[in-house]
Design a protein around this motif. Sequence first.
Motif, PDB file in Angstrom:
ATOM      1  N   THR A 171       8.134 -10.703   0.902  1.00 19.37           N
ATOM      2  CA  THR A 171       9.231 -10.541  -0.127  1.00 19.37           C
ATOM      3  C   THR A 171       8.484 -10.401  -1.324  1.00 19.37           C
ATOM      4  OG1 THR A 171       9.441 -12.901  -0.508  1.00 19.37           O
ATOM      5  CG2 THR A 171      10.794 -11.710   1.375  1.00 19.37           C
ATOM      6  N   ILE A 172       8.980  -9.417  -2.237  1.00 16.04           N
ATOM      7  CA  ILE A 172       8.529  -9.021  -3.463  1.00 16.04           C
ATOM      8  C   ILE A 172       9.498  -8.859  -4.617  1.00 16.04           C
ATOM      9  CG2 ILE A 172       7.473  -7.072  -4.882  1.00 16.04           C
ATOM     10  CD1 ILE A 172       6.174  -6.185  -2.160  1.00 16.04           C
ATOM     11  N   SER A 173       9.441  -9.336  -5.728  1.00 20.35           N
ATOM     12  CA  SER A 173      10.458  -9.156  -6.674  1.00 20.35           C
ATOM     13  C   SER A 173       9.838  -8.297  -7.973  1.00 20.35           C
ATOM     14  CB  SER A 173      11.209 -10.514  -6.954  1.00 20.35           C
ATOM     15  OG  SER A 173      10.386 -11.142  -7.581  1.00 20.35           O
ATOM     16  N   GLY A 174      10.645  -7.628  -8.620  1.00 19.08           N
ATOM     17  CA  GLY A 174      10.353  -7.083 -10.027  1.00 19.08           C
ATOM     18  C   GLY A 174      11.019  -5.639  -9.921  1.00 19.08           C
ATOM     19  N   ARG A 175      10.716  -4.740 -10.868  1.00 22.72           N
ATOM     20  CA  ARG A 175      11.204  -3.501 -10.852  1.00 22.72           C
ATOM     21  C   ARG A 175      10.620  -2.634  -9.859  1.00 22.72           C
ATOM     22  NH1 ARG A 175      10.611   1.312 -13.625  1.00 22.72           N
ATOM     23  NH2 ARG A 175      12.542   2.418 -13.891  1.00 22.72           N
ATOM     24  N   ILE A 176      11.062  -2.255  -8.740  1.00 24.30           N
ATOM     25  CA  ILE A 176      10.352  -1.212  -7.795  1.00 24.30           C
ATOM     26  C   ILE A 176      10.697   0.242  -8.249  1.00 24.30           C
ATOM     27  CG2 ILE A 176      10.290  -0.712  -5.104  1.00 24.30           C
ATOM     28  CD1 ILE A 176      11.458  -3.595  -4.774  1.00 24.30           C
ATOM     29  N   ILE A 177       9.485   0.607  -8.213  1.00 31.98           N
ATOM     30  CA  ILE A 177       9.518   2.258  -8.442  1.00 31.98           C
ATOM     31  C   ILE A 177       9.302   2.927  -7.463  1.00 31.98           C
ATOM     32  CG2 ILE A 177       8.379   4.014  -9.792  1.00 31.98           C
ATOM     33  CD1 ILE A 177       7.555   1.761 -11.802  1.00 31.98           C
ATOM     34  N   GLY A 178       8.232   2.673  -6.311  1.00 32.78           N
ATOM     35  CA  GLY A 178       8.272   3.374  -5.136  1.00 32.78           C
ATOM     36  C   GLY A 178       7.527   2.815  -4.119  1.00 32.78           C
ATOM     37  N   ILE A 179       7.705   3.137  -2.776  1.00 32.95           N
ATOM     38  CA  ILE A 179       6.830   2.770  -1.729  1.00 32.95           C
ATOM     39  C   ILE A 179       6.163   3.794  -1.099  1.00 32.95           C
ATOM     40  CG2 ILE A 179       6.991   1.478   0.438  1.00 32.95           C
ATOM     41  CD1 ILE A 179       9.220  -0.248  -0.624  1.00 32.95           C
ATOM     42  N   TYR A 180       4.875   3.795  -0.858  1.00 30.75           N
ATOM     43  CA  TYR A 180       4.127   5.100  -0.381  1.00 30.75           C
ATOM     44  C   TYR A 180       3.189   4.453   0.797  1.00 30.75           C
ATOM     45  CZ  TYR A 180       5.069   6.101  -5.122  1.00 30.75           C
ATOM     46  OH  TYR A 180       5.870   6.576  -6.388  1.00 30.75           O
ATOM     47  N   TYR A 181       3.201   5.252   1.922  1.00 32.32           N
ATOM     48  CA  TYR A 181       2.234   5.091   2.777  1.00 32.32           C
ATOM     49  C   TYR A 181       1.042   5.731   2.738  1.00 32.32           C
ATOM     50  CZ  TYR A 181       6.157   2.695   5.155  1.00 32.32           C
ATOM     51  OH  TYR A 181       7.368   1.709   5.569  1.00 32.32           O
ATOM     52  N   ILE A 182       0.012   4.993   3.056  1.00 35.51           N
ATOM     53  CA  ILE A 182      -1.358   5.742   2.991  1.00 35.51           C
ATOM     54  C   ILE A 182      -1.629   6.014   4.476  1.00 35.51           C
ATOM     55  CG2 ILE A 182      -3.769   5.431   2.513  1.00 35.51           C
ATOM     56  CD1 ILE A 182      -2.608   3.282   0.556  1.00 35.51           C
ATOM     57  N   ASP A 183      -1.833   7.422   4.699  1.00 36.09           N
ATOM     58  CA  ASP A 183      -2.015   7.811   6.012  1.00 36.09           C
ATOM     59  C   ASP A 183      -3.061   8.645   6.188  1.00 36.09           C
ATOM     60  OD1 ASP A 183      -1.689   8.978   8.732  1.00 36.09           O
ATOM     61  OD2 ASP A 183       0.316   9.731   8.435  1.00 36.09           O
ATOM     62  N   ASP A 184      -4.200   8.510   7.043  1.00 35.95           N
ATOM     63  CA  ASP A 184      -5.314   9.191   7.106  1.00 35.95           C
ATOM     64  C   ASP A 184      -5.054  10.442   7.650  1.00 35.95           C
ATOM     65  OD1 ASP A 184      -7.144   7.576   6.128  1.00 35.95           O
ATOM     66  OD2 ASP A 184      -7.422   6.480   8.075  1.00 35.95           O
ATOM     67  N   ASN A 185      -3.910  10.798   8.362  1.00 35.19           N
ATOM     68  CA  ASN A 185      -3.604  12.141   8.969  1.00 35.19           C
ATOM     69  C   ASN A 185      -2.858  12.976   7.872  1.00 35.19           C
ATOM     70  OD1 ASN A 185      -4.565  11.352  11.495  1.00 35.19           O
ATOM     71  ND2 ASN A 185      -2.667  10.591  12.182  1.00 35.19           N
ATOM     72  N   ALA A 186      -2.167  12.433   7.076  1.00 32.36           N
ATOM     73  CA  ALA A 186      -1.560  12.968   5.857  1.00 32.36           C
ATOM     74  C   ALA A 186      -2.647  13.565   5.067  1.00 32.36           C
ATOM     75  CB  ALA A 186      -0.592  12.196   5.201  1.00 32.36           C
ATOM     76  N   LYS A 187      -3.595  12.809   4.887  1.00 33.68           N
ATOM     77  CA  LYS A 187      -4.812  13.079   4.076  1.00 33.68           C
ATOM     78  C   LYS A 187      -5.665  14.367   4.442  1.00 33.68           C
ATOM     79  CE  LYS A 187      -5.562   8.509   2.179  1.00 33.68           C
ATOM     80  NZ  LYS A 187      -6.551   7.227   2.262  1.00 33.68           N
TER      81      LYS A 187
END
Length: 91
Positions: free
Chosen positions: A65-81
């Motif tokens: 659980t995280i609090s604060g102002r959330i700007i974005g969530i990003y997945y790091i995917d070797d296949n996408a790279k």
Amino acid sequence: MNNDKNFGSHSIFIHDRHSAELTGIDDVFSFDDCSVSAHSALGDLIVDGDELRIDNFSSEKGILTISGRIIGIYYIDDNAKKRSSKRRSTK
């Protein structure tokens, strides 16, 4: 940390961009007030924001659980790279 846990599923619940609950998380490998990097059942991810805090992390239950102002969530995917590199090299 022993990373032999396999939660199998992963969910993200964001509440008014001020808090988030992530499930299927087995490790948090870095964090500061602008980002939290973690490993989920579906790969590594980064939560970006301002004044972020980790309110709770249970590696046994796989809940973060995280609090604060959330700007974005990003997945790091070797296949996408790899796909992104292919697109740039073929142009």
